[in-house]
Scaffold this motif. Structure first.
Motif, PDB file in Angstrom:
ATOM      1  N   LYS A 169      36.806  21.950  26.390  1.00  0.00           N
ATOM      2  CA  LYS A 169      36.769  23.154  26.457  1.00  0.00           C
ATOM      3  C   LYS A 169      37.237  23.334  28.119  1.00  0.00           C
ATOM      4  O   LYS A 169      37.137  22.363  29.345  1.00  0.00           O
ATOM      5  CB  LYS A 169      35.265  23.329  26.929  1.00  0.00           C
ATOM      6  N   LYS A 170      37.767  24.464  27.986  1.00  0.00           N
ATOM      7  CA  LYS A 170      38.175  25.441  29.440  1.00  0.00           C
ATOM      8  C   LYS A 170      36.919  26.309  29.603  1.00  0.00           C
ATOM      9  O   LYS A 170      36.600  27.346  29.372  1.00  0.00           O
ATOM     10  CB  LYS A 170      39.140  25.766  28.640  1.00  0.00           C
ATOM     11  N   LEU A 171      37.580  25.847  30.929  1.00  0.00           N
ATOM     12  CA  LEU A 171      36.298  27.415  31.829  1.00  0.00           C
ATOM     13  C   LEU A 171      37.333  28.718  32.515  1.00  0.00           C
ATOM     14  O   LEU A 171      38.192  27.874  33.315  1.00  0.00           O
ATOM     15  CB  LEU A 171      35.460  26.748  32.851  1.00  0.00           C
ATOM     16  N   VAL A 172      36.403  29.432  32.053  1.00  0.00           N
ATOM     17  CA  VAL A 172      37.336  30.702  33.495  1.00  0.00           C
ATOM     18  C   VAL A 172      36.044  31.707  33.846  1.00  0.00           C
ATOM     19  O   VAL A 172      35.691  32.038  33.170  1.00  0.00           O
ATOM     20  CB  VAL A 172      38.631  31.575  32.961  1.00  0.00           C
ATOM     21  N   LEU A 173      36.400  31.794  35.501  1.00  0.00           N
ATOM     22  CA  LEU A 173      35.953  32.399  36.119  1.00  0.00           C
ATOM     23  C   LEU A 173      36.449  34.220  36.027  1.00  0.00           C
ATOM     24  O   LEU A 173      37.204  34.135  36.540  1.00  0.00           O
ATOM     25  CB  LEU A 173      35.771  32.189  37.534  1.00  0.00           C
ATOM     26  N   VAL A 174      35.720  34.788  35.967  1.00  0.00           N
ATOM     27  CA  VAL A 174      35.298  36.760  35.506  1.00  0.00           C
ATOM     28  C   VAL A 174      34.984  36.889  37.309  1.00  0.00           C
ATOM     29  O   VAL A 174      33.881  36.916  36.770  1.00  0.00           O
ATOM     30  CB  VAL A 174      35.608  37.073  34.152  1.00  0.00           C
ATOM     31  N   LEU A 175      36.165  37.614  37.329  1.00  0.00           N
ATOM     32  CA  LEU A 175      35.015  38.429  38.535  1.00  0.00           C
ATOM     33  C   LEU A 175      34.847  40.163  38.162  1.00  0.00           C
ATOM     34  O   LEU A 175      36.136  40.840  38.341  1.00  0.00           O
ATOM     35  CB  LEU A 175      36.239  38.596  40.005  1.00  0.00           C
ATOM     36  N   ASN A 176      33.453  40.342  38.275  1.00  0.00           N
ATOM     37  CA  ASN A 176      33.860  41.867  37.031  1.00  0.00           C
ATOM     38  C   ASN A 176      33.507  42.262  38.538  1.00  0.00           C
ATOM     39  O   ASN A 176      32.411  41.675  39.305  1.00  0.00           O
ATOM     40  CB  ASN A 176      32.747  41.508  35.873  1.00  0.00           C
ATOM     41  N   LYS A 177      32.867  43.887  38.424  1.00  0.00           N
ATOM     42  CA  LYS A 177      32.128  44.566  39.288  1.00  0.00           C
ATOM     43  C   LYS A 177      33.423  44.447  40.326  1.00  0.00           C
ATOM     44  O   LYS A 177      32.142  45.026  41.258  1.00  0.00           O
ATOM     45  CB  LYS A 177      30.617  44.967  39.546  1.00  0.00           C
ATOM     46  N   SER A 178      34.857  44.481  39.914  1.00  0.00           N
ATOM     47  CA  SER A 178      35.526  44.382  41.261  1.00  0.00           C
ATOM     48  C   SER A 178      35.602  45.534  42.179  1.00  0.00           C
ATOM     49  O   SER A 178      36.568  46.218  43.745  1.00  0.00           O
ATOM     50  CB  SER A 178      36.794  43.622  40.428  1.00  0.00           C
ATOM     51  N   ASP A 179      35.531  46.551  41.792  1.00  0.00           N
ATOM     52  CA  ASP A 179      35.012  48.357  42.576  1.00  0.00           C
ATOM     53  C   ASP A 179      34.607  48.455  43.137  1.00  0.00           C
ATOM     54  O   ASP A 179      34.759  49.104  43.657  1.00  0.00           O
ATOM     55  CB  ASP A 179      35.664  49.087  41.396  1.00  0.00           C
ATOM     56  N   LEU A 180      33.478  47.961  43.348  1.00  0.00           N
ATOM     57  CA  LEU A 180      32.296  47.965  44.143  1.00  0.00           C
ATOM     58  C   LEU A 180      32.287  47.011  45.032  1.00  0.00           C
ATOM     59  O   LEU A 180      30.810  47.024  46.179  1.00  0.00           O
ATOM     60  CB  LEU A 180      30.632  47.219  43.216  1.00  0.00           C
ATOM     61  N   ILE A 181      33.614  46.385  45.863  1.00  0.00           N
ATOM     62  CA  ILE A 181      33.562  45.911  46.729  1.00  0.00           C
ATOM     63  C   ILE A 181      35.222  46.001  47.745  1.00  0.00           C
ATOM     64  O   ILE A 181      35.656  46.331  47.089  1.00  0.00           O
ATOM     65  CB  ILE A 181      32.797  44.317  46.384  1.00  0.00           C
ATOM     66  N   PRO A 182      35.136  45.440  48.774  1.00  0.00           N
ATOM     67  CA  PRO A 182      36.755  46.133  49.577  1.00  0.00           C
ATOM     68  C   PRO A 182      37.404  45.780  48.365  1.00  0.00           C
ATOM     69  O   PRO A 182      37.404  44.556  48.702  1.00  0.00           O
ATOM     70  CB  PRO A 182      36.092  46.428  50.938  1.00  0.00           C
ATOM     71  N   ARG A 183      38.752  45.430  48.825  1.00  0.00           N
ATOM     72  CA  ARG A 183      39.933  45.167  48.450  1.00  0.00           C
ATOM     73  C   ARG A 183      39.760  44.268  48.516  1.00  0.00           C
ATOM     74  O   ARG A 183      40.409  42.547  48.675  1.00  0.00           O
ATOM     75  CB  ARG A 183      40.985  45.735  48.825  1.00  0.00           C
ATOM     76  N   ASP A 184      40.563  43.746  50.657  1.00  0.00           N
ATOM     77  CA  ASP A 184      39.858  42.650  51.186  1.00  0.00           C
ATOM     78  C   ASP A 184      39.453  41.492  51.012  1.00  0.00           C
ATOM     79  O   ASP A 184      39.602  39.939  51.068  1.00  0.00           O
ATOM     80  CB  ASP A 184      39.787  43.124  52.161  1.00  0.00           C
ATOM     81  N   ASN A 185      37.908  41.821  50.684  1.00  0.00           N
ATOM     82  CA  ASN A 185      37.137  41.018  50.212  1.00  0.00           C
ATOM     83  C   ASN A 185      37.532  40.363  48.866  1.00  0.00           C
ATOM     84  O   ASN A 185      36.931  39.234  48.261  1.00  0.00           O
ATOM     85  CB  ASN A 185      35.469  41.434  49.760  1.00  0.00           C
ATOM     86  N   LEU A 186      36.974  40.946  47.810  1.00  0.00           N
ATOM     87  CA  LEU A 186      37.740  40.718  46.539  1.00  0.00           C
ATOM     88  C   LEU A 186      39.673  39.537  46.635  1.00  0.00           C
ATOM     89  O   LEU A 186      39.252  38.628  45.929  1.00  0.00           O
ATOM     90  CB  LEU A 186      38.418  42.010  45.831  1.00  0.00           C
ATOM     91  N   GLU A 187      40.292  39.628  46.950  1.00  0.00           N
ATOM     92  CA  GLU A 187      41.711  39.170  47.468  1.00  0.00           C
ATOM     93  C   GLU A 187      41.092  37.989  47.770  1.00  0.00           C
ATOM     94  O   GLU A 187      41.181  36.843  47.800  1.00  0.00           O
ATOM     95  CB  GLU A 187      42.906  39.591  47.948  1.00  0.00           C
ATOM     96  N   SER A 188      40.038  37.874  49.176  1.00  0.00           N
ATOM     97  CA  SER A 188      39.240  36.203  49.664  1.00  0.00           C
ATOM     98  C   SER A 188      38.729  35.489  49.030  1.00  0.00           C
ATOM     99  O   SER A 188      39.121  34.145  48.545  1.00  0.00           O
ATOM    100  CB  SER A 188      39.211  36.963  51.101  1.00  0.00           C
TER     101      SER A 188
END
Length: 391
Positions: A169-188
């Motif tokens: 089985k394969k596992l993938v992480l999905v970072l949802n609600k990405s519009d609720l945090i700053p871009r720098d935080n999202l990239e880190s």
């Protein structure tokens, strides 16, 4: 001698007489009503429902709908149990094995009754776990949905280890609600999570078709920026790659804690409102199969259940429960401990605060949330903050 023809009496009357009759009729009806009132035969009052000014009206209505669904599910389960019992009775009557004693069928019936009682009394959390196991077993690829505001708090190491150790089985992480945090935080966060597992940034769309019809929403409620879905192409490309490696049609299971946006992601991929979405936790109770195309089928799952050994704040934020039943002070304080005080002050337009209790007091005063006697309703203010976080 011919008799003269007698004319019929005219029904016409003077206005004075007609008005007098109408007045007497009205008085008679009034008298009857007065007597009925004395006897106690009052007219049944209509249920006015929940007023628009009531706080958390939507949450209360959703709760009522969920209770209705639970009752229906329980009735269906009881009906199935009755049918099974009847089938067993018929089999015993038609195909008796040897000469069974009179005690055995009675014992079997008693066992059936106890099983039925256990099923009816079974906790909904156990049912969630059973459905979640079915989803994991049926899936080839699993998407673990994380809230971008608290990705580590949304991860479940036990489930991840079980999926990775299975091998196939394969596992993938999905970072949802990405519009609720700053871009720098999202990239880190993206760079940090990519070191462990393949990670996709996602933002679900809130403006979708509802079974062929576009949902009517006001422009104020749904701004233009929320209509667009972000990260869909990347996720579909990744799933397409997995499908090619398997060389057959694949099943993709979507798992995660409550309110991370599992059903919203499926709706965004399908471009249609198929799965139920809402503010209250644990709306999805059973696994739901949604065919994306001929090669990819998505399976929606109930929420992951937090272990009772965790802290009260973790249980409050991550267990399927209603906003009305959870202790709002603890949940809201847990959110504030991770939030930037300056951003909270700017968002709620309140003065600077030292602790969470002071903020709730100021927020209650700002929003006009008062108890009897005029004191600020701190609990309602905490519930307001917590509902905004989850919603």
């Amino acid at each position: 001698m011919k008799r003269p023809k007698l004319k019929k009496a005219s029904k016409r009357m003077t206005c004075h007489k007609r008005y007098k009759i109408q007045k007497k009729v009205r008085e008679h009806h009034r008298k009857l009503r007065r007597e009925a009132k004395k006897r106690g035969h009052k007219k049944p009052r209509k249920d006015p429902g929940i007023p628009n000014s009531a706080p958390f009206k939507e949450a209360l209505l959703r709760e009522a709908e969920l209770r209705k669904q639970q009752l229906e599910e329980l009735k269906q389960q009881q009906k199935l149990d009755r049918q099974k019992e009847q089938e067993k009775k018929r089999k015993l009557e038609t195909n008796p094995v040897g000469e069974p004693s009179d005690v055995e069928p009675v014992e079997e019936l008693e066992q059936c009754k106890t099983k039925k009682a256990k099923l009816s009394k079974q906790h909904p959390k156990k049912l969630y776990c059973q459905e979640l196991k079915k989803v994991i077993e049926a899936s080839d690829v699993l998407l673990e949905v994380l809230d971008a505001r608290d990705p580590l708090g949304c991860r479940c190491p036990q489930v991840e280890d079980a999926i990775v150790q299975s091998g196939h089985k394969k596992l993938v992480l999905v970072l949802n609600k990405s519009d609720l945090i700053p871009r720098d935080n999202l990239e880190s966060w993206l760079n940090y999570l990519k070191k462990e597992l393949p990670t996709v940034v996602f933002k679900a769309s809130t403006y979708l078709k509802d079974k062929g019809k576009i949902t009517k929403m006001k422009k104020k409620v749904v701004p233009l920026k929320r209509k667009v879905c972000f990260g869909k192409e990347c996720l579909l490309k990744l799933l397409g790659g997995f499908q090619e490696t398997y060389g057959r049609a694949i099943h993709v299971g979507v798992i995660g804690f409550p309110n991370v946006g599992k059903s919203s992601i499926i709706n965004s991929l399908k471009k249609e409102r198929i799965c139920n979405v809402g503010v209250s936790m644990g709306l999805t109770r059973n696994m739901q199969i949604v065919p994306l195309d001929k090669q990819i089928t998505i399976i929606d799952s109930p929420s992951l259940i937090v272990s009772p050994l965790n802290s009260l704040t973790a249980l409050a934020l991550r267990s399927p429960a209603s906003i009305e039943t959870v202790k709002p002070m603890e949940a809201a304080s847990a959110i504030l401990s991770q939030a930037d005080a300056r951003q909270v002050v700017l968002h709620y337009t309140v003065p600077d605060y030292k602790n969470s209790l002071e903020l709730f007091t100021k927020l209650a005063q700002r929003r006009g949330l008062h108890q009897k006697g005029g004191s600020p309703n701190v609990e309602r203010a905490a519930r307001l903050l917590w509902s905004e976080w989850t919603g």
